[in-house]
Structures are given as C-alpha cells and as structure tokens.
Design an enzyme around this catalytic site. Structure first.
Site, PDB file in Angstrom:
ATOM      1  N   ASP A 194       8.340   0.572  11.929  1.00 56.76           N
ATOM      2  CA  ASP A 194       8.834  -0.784  11.640  1.00 56.76           C
ATOM      3  C   ASP A 194       9.624  -0.779  10.328  1.00 56.76           C
ATOM      4  O   ASP A 194       9.405  -1.619   9.456  1.00 56.76           O
ATOM      5  CB  ASP A 194       7.671  -1.780  11.579  1.00 56.76           C
ATOM      6  CG  ASP A 194       8.139  -3.223  11.722  1.00 56.76           C
ATOM      7  OD1 ASP A 194       9.298  -3.443  12.157  1.00 56.76           O
ATOM      8  OD2 ASP A 194       7.370  -4.140  11.409  1.00 56.76           O
TER       9      ASP A 194
ATOM     10  N   VAL B 252      -0.698 -12.396   3.467  1.00 60.06           N
ATOM     11  CA  VAL B 252      -0.914 -11.590   2.268  1.00 60.06           C
ATOM     12  C   VAL B 252      -1.299 -12.507   1.113  1.00 60.06           C
ATOM     13  O   VAL B 252      -0.660 -13.544   0.884  1.00 60.06           O
ATOM     14  CB  VAL B 252       0.340 -10.777   1.892  1.00 60.06           C
ATOM     15  CG1 VAL B 252       0.070  -9.912   0.660  1.00 60.06           C
ATOM     16  CG2 VAL B 252       0.779  -9.893   3.058  1.00 60.06           C
TER      17      VAL B 252
ATOM     18  N   LYS C 213      -3.994  -7.950   2.367  1.00 54.66           N
ATOM     19  CA  LYS C 213      -3.407  -8.335   3.650  1.00 54.66           C
ATOM     20  C   LYS C 213      -4.489  -8.584   4.680  1.00 54.66           C
ATOM     21  O   LYS C 213      -5.329  -7.727   4.929  1.00 54.66           O
ATOM     22  CB  LYS C 213      -2.460  -7.242   4.152  1.00 54.66           C
ATOM     23  CG  LYS C 213      -1.801  -7.614   5.479  1.00 54.66           C
ATOM     24  CD  LYS C 213      -0.845  -6.548   5.942  1.00 54.66           C
ATOM     25  CE  LYS C 213      -0.231  -6.938   7.283  1.00 54.66           C
ATOM     26  NZ  LYS C 213       0.685  -5.911   7.795  1.00 54.66           N
TER      27      LYS C 213
END
Length: 365
Positions: free
Chosen positions: A216, A102, A116
């Site tokens: 996630d 990033v 990113k």
C-alpha cells in the site's frame, strides 16, 4: 396528661428498630454493590483474556521470548490500562482512515507516540499477523516508522508507533484547500523524499531476514518529520515473502490509483507491485497531481496520463510549476524516465527497488 414510661420505652424501641433496619439496608446495599463490582471486574478481566487469546497474544509472547538477547528494540506488549494512560483515554484523534483511527499519546518518559486502532482482523490468520508484527517490530531503518509495541487485550489490536509530527506527503503536495499544502517542497526536498522512500522500500525488499512487500505504497503513507525526512507508515496490508517467491491468488490490497495493473489481472503479488505504486508517488512529486485526477466529470489515472504525456514529449507541460527552473530540467527528465520504467504495465520491465534507490540517490547526491 402525663405520658407513661412504657410509652417512652415503646418509642425508643421503634426508633432503634428503624435505625437498625436503615443500617442493615445500607450495609446490604454496599455488599451488593461490591459484589456487582467484583462480578463486572471479573467479567472484564475474562473478556480481556479472551481478546488477548483471539488476537494471538500467547503466540506473540512465545515469539518475542525467542528474541531475548537478540534485539533491544523488540516490541512491547502493552496492557489496555497502559494504553488508556498513554492516550489520556483516547482523547486526541490525529487521523482517521480505512484501516483504522490514530491517536496521539505519550509514554511515561514523555516520548510522543501514535496509537493506531486497527480494523477487525481475521482471527483465523493470527499466526500470519503475529509473524508480521514480530518482523516489523525489528525493522531498524530511519525511513520506516518504528513499531514500539501493541495491545491485544481489546477487541481489535492496538499498535503503538513512534510519532512523526509533520503530516503526510499527500497533505504537503495536494491539500491546498485545507491549508496543509506548503511551498516548502522544492524539487531538492522532493528528490530527497523520493530517494529516502525508495531506500526504505529497498531495505524492506532485500535487507530484512524475510523480504517484506508493503502493498500500500502511496503518498498518504509517507510521513514527514520537521526536517522533511520521509518515513514509511502503515504495514496493515504488508506481506512477508520468501526470496524470489511469487504469491498467487492474493486478495487485492492497496489504494485505487496506485494498484499494480499486472497484479490486478493475474492475482499474483511480487516486489514489483511496490515498484509500480512508488512510480505513482514519483509522478505525484513531479506533477503535483493526485493519483486519480479529476476534471470535474470523471477520474483519470495519473499513471496513464503521465506515460501518455511523456510519449508525446509533453513532460514540461505537466510538471508542477513550483519545481521547474532552468538548472534542473535535465534532472527532472532523468527522474521522469525512471518513473516511466516503474510504471511499466509488465512487472518484468520494471526496475527493482534497489535499482530505483541507487538511481535516485545518485541524482540527489
């Protein structure tokens, strides 16, 4: 000893010949260099076009055109040159992780952004990737990091997000050795972060056109701004799921310590997988421990340790001492019981994210 005029004429002719050859050589070199530059530029443009096609650029353009007039917040497709200007040629790395690097940058109006650089995507799944990109770009929730656009002219896609500059929840809870953990996370602030995160996940599960399972959820994917407002980040593993559908034979995604044990055993993915992962985050907020605890010899699951301690009526022994006082013990117990429900091994026994969000909101307000 007089030199004849013929000699001068000969030397003059030789001089002109040398000058002519030199000029011709320089001119020829310039032409060759220019042709080489044009060839390299053409090759570079062809390569960008190839990457754009491979990364699904045409599909994305078509899908975004369908949104004309529907959303003022739709994603922008950046060129590689624009991204280089925004990031000052990738000069400021602010994060490195398993899913990509990033970089911090600034748009022309000086709005800070995070760019990113993703890992290589499977080009065979471009339709799925673009579909998720279009949907996520339309998410309008103050507790979800906003996707501003992407660049598809590079070998791997570049995603441009709003910049959130106060680090991750993981850093604020755990990284004492790096000087990043703070004492500013009082129980009130932690409960606020939990309620906001649960609300955002509830929004993704039930209030978007097509439900989104994050896959996630973890403290490292919850960013905090200067006012400690929580913002969910990193949708690289996310999945779009039709209502009430169970995804079978799914490839395991997520982070060890946060993975839903039922999904691991059955290879089936539902919205309850996010509920389990969020339960681990709640346990982190309550105990100050990492998802995988280490005693120096082996790692233990915080989820199992938390459930075991609760069953043995040892909750107060494992709570983070920074958040316990006589005035909030009952509230801590209520949130601990909610955490245990989220961490149930069986998905059917877990609450929905909407139920979790409502309960935490009730505790906070």
């Amino acid at each position: 000893n007089l030199v004849s005029p013929a000699h001068y004429l000969f030397e003059f002719a030789c001089f002109n010949l040398h000058v002519g050859v030199g000029i011709s050589f320089v001119f020829a070199t310039m032409i060759i260099s220019w042709l080489h530059f044009l060839w390299k530029r053409r090759r570079y443009m062809k390569l960008k076009e190839k990457f754009f096609e491979q990364n699904g650029g045409r599909i994305l353009q078509r899908e975004l055109s369908k949104l004309q007039g529907q959303s003022s917040e739709k994603a922008k497709i950046f060129t590689e040159e624009e991204i280089k200007r925004v990031t000052n040629n990738y000069a400021n790395v602010i994060g490195r992780g398993g899913s990509g690097d990033v970089y911090k940058g600034f748009l022309p109006d000086r709005t800070p952004v995070a760019v990113k650089k993703s890992n290589i995507v499977d080009h065979k799944k471009n339709d799925e990737f673009i579909n998720e990109l279009v949907v996520v770009s339309q998410i309008n929730n103050r507790n979800v990091v906003r996707l501003l656009g992407c660049c598809l002219e590079t070998q791997v896609p570049l995603l441009v997000y709003e910049f959130v500059g106060n680090g991750t929840l993981f850093e604020h809870i755990h990284e004492k050795d790096k000087g990043k953990a703070t004492n500013n996370l009082s129980w009130e602030v932690r409960l606020k972060i939990a309620a906001e995160t649960a609300g955002a996940l509830s929004y993704l599960h039930s209030e978007t056109n097509v439900p989104i399972i994050h896959r996630d959820v973890k403290s490292a994917n919850i960013l905090l701004d200067e006012k400690y407002t929580a913002k969910i980040f990193d949708f690289g593993a996310s999945k779009l799921v039709p209502i009430d559908e169970i995804i079978k034979n799914t490839i395991l995604k997520g982070t060890s310590g946060y993975l839903d044990p039922e999904s691991c055993q059955t290879s089936k993915l539902t919205d309850k997988s996010d509920v389990y992962s969020f339960g681990v985050v709640l346990a982190e907020l309550l105990t100050g421990e990492k998802a995988l605890m280490s005693d120096g010899q082996e790692e233990r699951s915080l989820a199992m340790h938390f459930l075991s301690s609760l069953e043995q009526n040892r909750l107060l022994e494992i709570l983070d001492g920074r958040i316990v006082n006589d005035g909030n013990k009952q509230q801590l117990k209520e949130v601990a019981r909610l955490t245990a429900r989220c961490l149930s091994v069986r998905g059917k026994e877990r609450p929905t994210m909407r139920e979790v969000a409502l309960e935490l909101k009730g505790q906070y307000f």
